[in-house]
Scaffold this motif. Structure first.
Motif, PDB file in Angstrom:
ATOM      1  N   LYS A  99       0.867  -1.321   0.040  1.00  0.00           N
ATOM      2  CA  LYS A  99       0.060   0.098  -0.066  1.00  0.00           C
ATOM      3  C   LYS A  99       0.761   1.343   0.159  1.00  0.00           C
ATOM      4  CE  LYS A  99      -3.320   2.473   2.838  1.00  0.00           C
ATOM      5  NZ  LYS A  99      -4.097   2.512   4.164  1.00  0.00           N
ATOM      6  N   SER A 100       1.931   1.059   0.853  1.00  0.00           N
ATOM      7  CA  SER A 100       2.718   2.239   0.811  1.00  0.00           C
ATOM      8  C   SER A 100       4.033   1.884   1.408  1.00  0.00           C
ATOM      9  CB  SER A 100       2.336   3.583   1.765  1.00  0.00           C
ATOM     10  OG  SER A 100       1.999   2.889   3.009  1.00  0.00           O
ATOM     11  N   MET A 101       5.106   2.725   1.323  1.00  0.00           N
ATOM     12  CA  MET A 101       6.669   2.436   1.904  1.00  0.00           C
ATOM     13  C   MET A 101       7.070   3.589   2.778  1.00  0.00           C
ATOM     14  SD  MET A 101       7.981   0.564  -1.667  1.00  0.00           S
ATOM     15  CE  MET A 101       9.236  -0.438  -0.872  1.00  0.00           C
ATOM     16  N   VAL A 102       7.801   2.999   3.768  1.00  0.00           N
ATOM     17  CA  VAL A 102       8.605   3.986   4.774  1.00  0.00           C
ATOM     18  C   VAL A 102      10.056   3.533   4.750  1.00  0.00           C
ATOM     19  CG1 VAL A 102       8.685   5.020   6.965  1.00  0.00           C
ATOM     20  CG2 VAL A 102       6.375   4.512   6.126  1.00  0.00           C
ATOM     21  N   PHE A 103      10.845   4.437   4.190  1.00  0.00           N
ATOM     22  CA  PHE A 103      12.322   4.362   4.495  1.00  0.00           C
ATOM     23  C   PHE A 103      13.044   5.144   5.293  1.00  0.00           C
ATOM     24  CE2 PHE A 103      10.794   4.010   0.107  1.00  0.00           C
ATOM     25  CZ  PHE A 103      10.942   2.627  -0.283  1.00  0.00           C
ATOM     26  N   VAL A 104      13.468   4.255   6.333  1.00  0.00           N
ATOM     27  CA  VAL A 104      14.044   5.008   7.555  1.00  0.00           C
ATOM     28  C   VAL A 104      15.677   4.942   7.499  1.00  0.00           C
ATOM     29  CG1 VAL A 104      14.351   5.074  10.009  1.00  0.00           C
ATOM     30  CG2 VAL A 104      12.242   4.025   9.068  1.00  0.00           C
ATOM     31  N   ASP A 105      16.035   6.309   7.102  1.00  0.00           N
ATOM     32  CA  ASP A 105      17.449   6.654   7.190  1.00  0.00           C
ATOM     33  C   ASP A 105      18.481   5.957   6.266  1.00  0.00           C
ATOM     34  OD1 ASP A 105      19.083   8.806   8.229  1.00  0.00           O
ATOM     35  OD2 ASP A 105      19.987   7.552   9.566  1.00  0.00           O
ATOM     36  N   MET A 106      18.182   5.900   4.893  1.00  0.00           N
ATOM     37  CA  MET A 106      19.074   5.068   4.075  1.00  0.00           C
ATOM     38  C   MET A 106      18.955   5.509   2.820  1.00  0.00           C
ATOM     39  SD  MET A 106      21.014   2.244   3.985  1.00  0.00           S
ATOM     40  CE  MET A 106      22.064   2.140   2.477  1.00  0.00           C
ATOM     41  N   PRO A 107      20.024   5.948   2.076  1.00  0.00           N
ATOM     42  CA  PRO A 107      20.051   6.437   0.764  1.00  0.00           C
ATOM     43  C   PRO A 107      19.923   5.261   0.000  1.00  0.00           C
ATOM     44  CG  PRO A 107      22.365   6.368   1.694  1.00  0.00           C
ATOM     45  CD  PRO A 107      21.438   6.033   2.896  1.00  0.00           C
ATOM     46  N   PRO A 108      19.364   5.477  -1.253  1.00  0.00           N
ATOM     47  CA  PRO A 108      19.296   4.181  -2.304  1.00  0.00           C
ATOM     48  C   PRO A 108      20.335   3.738  -2.893  1.00  0.00           C
ATOM     49  CG  PRO A 108      18.272   6.180  -3.144  1.00  0.00           C
ATOM     50  CD  PRO A 108      18.839   6.547  -1.948  1.00  0.00           C
ATOM     51  N   LYS A 109      21.422   4.480  -2.831  1.00  0.00           N
ATOM     52  CA  LYS A 109      22.915   4.055  -3.346  1.00  0.00           C
ATOM     53  C   LYS A 109      23.930   4.409  -2.338  1.00  0.00           C
ATOM     54  CE  LYS A 109      25.784   4.395  -7.509  1.00  0.00           C
ATOM     55  NZ  LYS A 109      27.117   4.754  -6.914  1.00  0.00           N
ATOM     56  N   SER A 110      24.520   3.451  -1.885  1.00  0.00           N
ATOM     57  CA  SER A 110      25.365   3.516  -0.547  1.00  0.00           C
ATOM     58  C   SER A 110      26.625   4.464  -0.758  1.00  0.00           C
ATOM     59  CB  SER A 110      25.565   2.477  -0.028  1.00  0.00           C
ATOM     60  OG  SER A 110      24.535   1.586   0.597  1.00  0.00           O
ATOM     61  N   LEU A 111      27.094   4.421  -1.975  1.00  0.00           N
ATOM     62  CA  LEU A 111      28.533   4.868  -2.030  1.00  0.00           C
ATOM     63  C   LEU A 111      28.538   5.711  -3.451  1.00  0.00           C
ATOM     64  CD1 LEU A 111      30.884   1.893  -1.656  1.00  0.00           C
ATOM     65  CD2 LEU A 111      30.414   3.655  -0.130  1.00  0.00           C
ATOM     66  N   SER A 112      29.310   6.793  -3.497  1.00  0.00           N
ATOM     67  CA  SER A 112      29.155   7.696  -4.738  1.00  0.00           C
ATOM     68  C   SER A 112      30.532   8.310  -4.813  1.00  0.00           C
ATOM     69  CB  SER A 112      28.043   8.600  -4.882  1.00  0.00           C
ATOM     70  OG  SER A 112      28.299   9.526  -5.801  1.00  0.00           O
ATOM     71  N   THR A 113      30.892   8.872  -5.860  1.00  0.00           N
ATOM     72  CA  THR A 113      32.002   9.951  -5.743  1.00  0.00           C
ATOM     73  C   THR A 113      31.737  11.174  -6.003  1.00  0.00           C
ATOM     74  OG1 THR A 113      32.381   9.496  -8.292  1.00  0.00           O
ATOM     75  CG2 THR A 113      33.748   8.145  -7.177  1.00  0.00           C
ATOM     76  N   SER A 114      30.529  11.461  -5.944  1.00  0.00           N
ATOM     77  CA  SER A 114      30.095  12.924  -5.968  1.00  0.00           C
ATOM     78  C   SER A 114      29.847  13.638  -4.529  1.00  0.00           C
ATOM     79  CB  SER A 114      28.688  12.917  -6.762  1.00  0.00           C
ATOM     80  OG  SER A 114      28.188  14.265  -6.560  1.00  0.00           O
ATOM     81  N   ALA A 115      30.426  14.499  -4.257  1.00  0.00           N
ATOM     82  CA  ALA A 115      30.455  15.034  -2.967  1.00  0.00           C
ATOM     83  C   ALA A 115      29.016  15.547  -2.674  1.00  0.00           C
ATOM     84  CB  ALA A 115      31.197  16.433  -2.744  1.00  0.00           C
ATOM     85  N   ALA A 116      28.054  15.987  -3.797  1.00  0.00           N
ATOM     86  CA  ALA A 116      26.505  16.254  -3.399  1.00  0.00           C
ATOM     87  C   ALA A 116      25.625  15.218  -3.205  1.00  0.00           C
ATOM     88  CB  ALA A 116      26.134  17.165  -4.714  1.00  0.00           C
ATOM     89  N   ASP A 117      26.008  13.840  -3.489  1.00  0.00           N
ATOM     90  CA  ASP A 117      25.248  12.570  -3.125  1.00  0.00           C
ATOM     91  C   ASP A 117      25.115  12.366  -1.668  1.00  0.00           C
ATOM     92  OD1 ASP A 117      24.678  12.652  -5.678  1.00  0.00           O
ATOM     93  OD2 ASP A 117      26.016  10.793  -6.141  1.00  0.00           O
ATOM     94  N   TRP A 118      23.814  11.853  -1.394  1.00  0.00           N
ATOM     95  CA  TRP A 118      23.666  11.353  -0.022  1.00  0.00           C
ATOM     96  C   TRP A 118      24.283   9.936   0.144  1.00  0.00           C
ATOM     97  CZ3 TRP A 118      18.441   9.458   1.791  1.00  0.00           C
ATOM     98  CH2 TRP A 118      18.203   8.866   3.087  1.00  0.00           C
ATOM     99  N   VAL A 119      25.443   9.694   0.840  1.00  0.00           N
ATOM    100  CA  VAL A 119      25.988   8.321   0.873  1.00  0.00           C
ATOM    101  C   VAL A 119      26.230   7.865   2.283  1.00  0.00           C
ATOM    102  CG1 VAL A 119      26.839   8.319  -1.494  1.00  0.00           C
ATOM    103  CG2 VAL A 119      28.062   9.311   0.351  1.00  0.00           C
ATOM    104  N   GLU A 120      26.611   6.734   2.338  1.00  0.00           N
ATOM    105  CA  GLU A 120      27.001   5.986   3.696  1.00  0.00           C
ATOM    106  C   GLU A 120      28.029   6.672   4.134  1.00  0.00           C
ATOM    107  OE1 GLU A 120      25.079   3.317   5.884  1.00  0.00           O
ATOM    108  OE2 GLU A 120      23.989   4.993   5.029  1.00  0.00           O
TER     109      GLU A 120
END
Length: 271
Positions: free
Chosen positions: A118-139
């Motif tokens: 029916k719906s989804m709740v995501f608690v404190d997790m970016p959908p992609k954990s690693l990135s080389t971009s400083a602007a991305d939300w990562v672990e």
């Protein structure tokens, strides 16, 4: 006292998943994060079971579920979640994933679609954990993540040191009593270090950006993010999935530390 029903569900040959269930009505399914257990969601089980059917599970190799050497990755965890929902005949569910449990939820809908959701709740997790971009939300930075994997998750002491530091610096904002800290650490250590390493690598190399986009269009979605990285997380979420509602609360384990406020946010969203 909340009446809790407990059972084991066979998800794979030789693999049983421990499940707790309470209440009745529209189902809410809570999925714990990396190495954690049903126990961390007890405040949610008690609260939401007054109005809903609440289901909490130990993923494979977590808590009271079977500890095995195979399938310790989030593709398999998505398949395992399907086995649980099918066995319990869960329909029209709110899926609530915490931390790496979000990866399980994204993988589930990737494999099975939204017929049961029916719906989804995501608690404190970016959908992609690693990135080389400083602007991305990562672990974290690549060097930090590499250090955790190569230094800490190599033996039991390293796993204990890592999770203890993570709890006190990221997960909980207030000072914990010795008893509280020991209890939280012990939940994590029910997963052996050699399996924790596999789960850590699987989670860090996951990329569910496309599933996050699809989910935000298919069903109502909510992200609840911790305060310490909220500016980056909110901006990133608004760009990637603009239809997703975003709330900011506490630390990484805000649902335990700030349970009343967390429950209020989720309750308002699902209503």
């Amino acid at each position: 006292m909340t009446k809790v029903r407990e059972k084991y569900i066979q998800a794979d040959s030789g693999v049983e998943l421990f499940v707790q269930e309470a209440g009745s009505g529209e189902p809410i399914v809570f999925i714990p994060g990396f190495t954690f257990t049903t126990e961390v969601f007890q405040k949610q089980l008690e609260h939401f079971s007054k109005t809903n059917r609440v289901i909490v599970m130990d993923p494979r190799s977590h808590g009271r579920s079977t500890v095995v050497l195979h399938g310790n990755d989030y593709v398999t965890h998505g398949t395992d979640l399907h086995a649980v929902l099918e066995e319990l005949d869960v329909k029209n569910a709110v899926l609530v994933g915490w931390s790496f449990g979000c990866l399980t939820a994204w993988e589930y809908v990737k494999q099975n679609g939204y017929d049961r959701v029916k719906s989804m709740v995501f608690v404190d997790m970016p959908p992609k954990s690693l990135s080389t971009s400083a602007a991305d939300w990562v672990e974290g930075s690549l060097d930090d993540i590499s250090g955790i994997y190569n230094v800490y998750l190599r033996d039991s002491k390293g796993q204990r040191d890592f999770i203890t530091s993570y709890i006190t610096s990221v997960m909980i904002q207030r000072e914990l009593s010795d008893e509280e800290l020991t209890w939280i650490v012990e939940q994590s250590l029910k997963t052996p270090y050699y399996i924790a390493g596999s789960l850590f690598a699987s989670g860090m190399f996951s990329d569910y950006r496309e599933e996050a986009k699809k989910a935000s269009k298919a069903v109502p979605t909510l992200n609840i993010v911790a305060e310490h990285w909220s500016e980056t997380a909110v901006n990133y979420t608004n760009q990637l999935t603009p239809k997703t509602k975003v709330e900011v609360l506490g630390g990484h384990m805000m649902f335990w530390e700030h349970s009343d406020k967390f429950n209020e946010i989720v309750e308002r969203f699902i209503k």
